[in-house]
Design a protein around this motif. Sequence first.
Motif, PDB file in Angstrom:
ATOM      1  N   GLN A   5      -3.215   6.150   1.593  1.00 53.12           N
ATOM      2  CA  GLN A   5      -3.827   6.507   0.328  1.00 53.12           C
ATOM      3  C   GLN A   5      -3.184   5.751  -0.827  1.00 53.12           C
ATOM      4  OE1 GLN A   5      -4.555  10.671  -0.104  1.00 53.12           O
ATOM      5  NE2 GLN A   5      -5.382  10.781   1.973  1.00 53.12           N
ATOM      6  N   ASP A   9      -3.952  10.036  10.951  1.00 53.29           N
ATOM      7  CA  ASP A   9      -5.237  10.011  11.654  1.00 53.29           C
ATOM      8  C   ASP A   9      -6.000   8.723  11.366  1.00 53.29           C
ATOM      9  OD1 ASP A   9      -4.734  12.461  12.741  1.00 53.29           O
ATOM     10  OD2 ASP A   9      -5.914  13.596  11.277  1.00 53.29           O
ATOM     11  N   MET A  10      -5.972   8.303  10.090  1.00 53.01           N
ATOM     12  CA  MET A  10      -6.696   7.096   9.721  1.00 53.01           C
ATOM     13  C   MET A  10      -6.029   5.851  10.311  1.00 53.01           C
ATOM     14  SD  MET A  10      -9.542   7.373   8.039  1.00 53.01           S
ATOM     15  CE  MET A  10      -9.685   5.808   7.160  1.00 53.01           C
ATOM     16  N   ASN A  60      -0.272   6.899  -2.784  1.00 57.61           N
ATOM     17  CA  ASN A  60       1.063   6.945  -2.192  1.00 57.61           C
ATOM     18  C   ASN A  60       1.718   5.577  -2.115  1.00 57.61           C
ATOM     19  OD1 ASN A  60       0.557   9.656  -1.837  1.00 57.61           O
ATOM     20  ND2 ASN A  60      -0.125   9.418   0.281  1.00 57.61           N
ATOM     21  N   VAL A  89      -7.150   5.441  13.752  1.00 55.57           N
ATOM     22  CA  VAL A  89      -8.501   4.881  13.849  1.00 55.57           C
ATOM     23  C   VAL A  89      -8.440   3.365  13.721  1.00 55.57           C
ATOM     24  CG1 VAL A  89     -10.680   4.638  12.602  1.00 55.57           C
ATOM     25  CG2 VAL A  89      -9.724   6.910  13.023  1.00 55.57           C
ATOM     26  N   ASN A  90      -7.650   2.911  12.763  1.00 54.43           N
ATOM     27  CA  ASN A  90      -7.625   1.483  12.467  1.00 54.43           C
ATOM     28  C   ASN A  90      -6.741   0.685  13.400  1.00 54.43           C
ATOM     29  OD1 ASN A  90      -9.396   1.127  10.240  1.00 54.43           O
ATOM     30  ND2 ASN A  90      -7.960   2.328   9.024  1.00 54.43           N
ATOM     31  N   LEU A 146      -3.342  13.110   7.337  1.00 53.59           N
ATOM     32  CA  LEU A 146      -4.630  12.423   7.263  1.00 53.59           C
ATOM     33  C   LEU A 146      -4.430  10.899   7.333  1.00 53.59           C
ATOM     34  CD1 LEU A 146      -7.635  13.174   6.941  1.00 53.59           C
ATOM     35  CD2 LEU A 146      -7.365  12.910   4.482  1.00 53.59           C
ATOM     36  N   GLY A 148      -6.564   0.240   0.575  1.00 53.55           N
ATOM     37  CA  GLY A 148      -6.747   1.653   0.908  1.00 53.55           C
ATOM     38  C   GLY A 148      -7.539   1.865   2.189  1.00 53.55           C
TER      39      GLY A 148
END
Lengths: 288, 288
Positions: free
Chosen positions: B123, B264-265, B126, B268-269, B261, B118
């Motif tokens: 998420q 977006d994550m 999902n 970042v990663n 979201l 996660g």
Amino acid sequence: MLYLIGLGLGDAADITVKGLEAVRSCSRVYLEAYTSVLTVGKEALEQYYGKQLILADRDLVEQGADEILKDADVADVAFLVVGDPFGATTHSDLVLRAVNAGIPYKVIHNASIMNAVGCCGLQLYNFGETVSLVFWTETWRPESFYDKICKNRRAGLHTLCLLDIKVKEQSIENMMRGKKIYEPPRFMTVSQAADQLIQIIQRKREEGEELGVTEDTVCVGVARLGADDQTIRVATLRQLLSYDLGAPLHSLVVTAQLHPLEVDMLRVNAEPNALEHLHMIDSSTYTS
Amino acid sequence: MLYLIGLGLGDAADITVKGLEAVRSCSRVYLEAYTSVLTVGKEALEQYYGKQLILADRDLVEQGADEILKDADVADVAFLVVGDPFGATTHSDLVLRAVNAGIPYKVIHNASIMNAVGCCGLQLYNFGETVSLVFWTETWRPESFYDKICKNRRAGLHTLCLLDIKVKEQSIENMMRGKKIYEPPRFMTVSQAADQLIQIIQRKREEGEELGVTEDTVCVGVARLGADDQTIRVATLRQLLSYDLGAPLHSLVVTAQLHPLEVDMLRVNAEPNALEHLHMIDSSTYTS
């Protein structure tokens, strides 16, 4: 540095050694207190960690994130989450805020219900999409979780049902009056979850719909997973309706096709008076 | 008592405090050494725990379980598993043997790839069914994982792909000669996994089959999750083919429909040079 630290599922000693070291090194430590709970409270954790904890309710995390992240670029701040920080409830928003503010972050993982549920005897490989059951109100009775369970079952996959938690909620009356008076916390039980599912099944039966889950479907009720007094009960949905699994948290698993090894493990975990239903698994559900 | 203790995913300090206390109290401690590895070896764990460890290979666990369980009704024996004891690989058989021998058992959970994934930004809600990719041989090239990935994607669900580990395997030649000579350990890389997937895609395309995954599907390559040097790369399947994510263990996630979201994550990663592919996510995969 922002540390997101999973606390695992049981009590204070379920934190990892790495997590505990991080907690003790941080100048501020927040305890996320609205998506899950341990079997011990804030005071027990404070004593065990040797640190004061700041309770972070939904308001603080969602609207006061700046307060949590304050000075985290120069000091270390810990954000403690029951289970894993990216388990059932993600804290992506807090991470994104940290990243946008140039604050580095580090995740210290731990067990969450999403993987620990494997100890009930069902193999994690054989789970489909996880669903959430929320407390119904008079005007809001969502049923979409039922369809997802049926879809999983058709694909031969078990379903982990996460059950609702209401912590620090206002009544609509108090909210409208702007009164910050909160209702007592509520945790959905396996029995309540079974009741909602059965209500949906009954309605669908009356309307002549095909049923993907019935009152006789074998389910697993799980309570306080990971704690010394964890309870695992294997029974039909109808039977779970009348079982009291005790203190929170509860989760429900709706089984699908079962592998013989899963049947054996369910048998081990089933309490004596639930064993009789496994006969049925062997003869019908297992092969269906 | 038989303790099944999860070690988590990174190094020696990822054990829980409860787990460490149990290890130190046991008279024999086995380290399951064939389904997963930490970033540190047996010696580092022995030093950290202050205990000698007995390596438990597949032979010992599957055929020598009696040896592991010997006297566990009167003494405490620990069985250590990287990740969670009931994570990707379950040890149901050992538990069932203990139960049948009247030996009580206790599970001390920890993070496993099944929940820690996660942190890549997708998420856990999902994710659909988890799949395993095994090393193909000249005569055995199973493809069933591909169909499961496609089924998950059609349902809008991501797929965690666990990649094969070969530890202490004999060549067929040595096995036939009865020589206990073992091949060097092999751990499937994200690049190797991408290669197998792409070979299936190409064959299906040539045969005119409809494709549920293509070389342009956005995937996440994950290496050494939970360790200080964990690597997460977001890229198309074709691009992952040429990426070297370094030392084991690797896992691959094939994404499906993405929530904003999650995008977006992932951003970042994603490493800087993988960010360009997220443009594609926004414009096509995201809405498809």
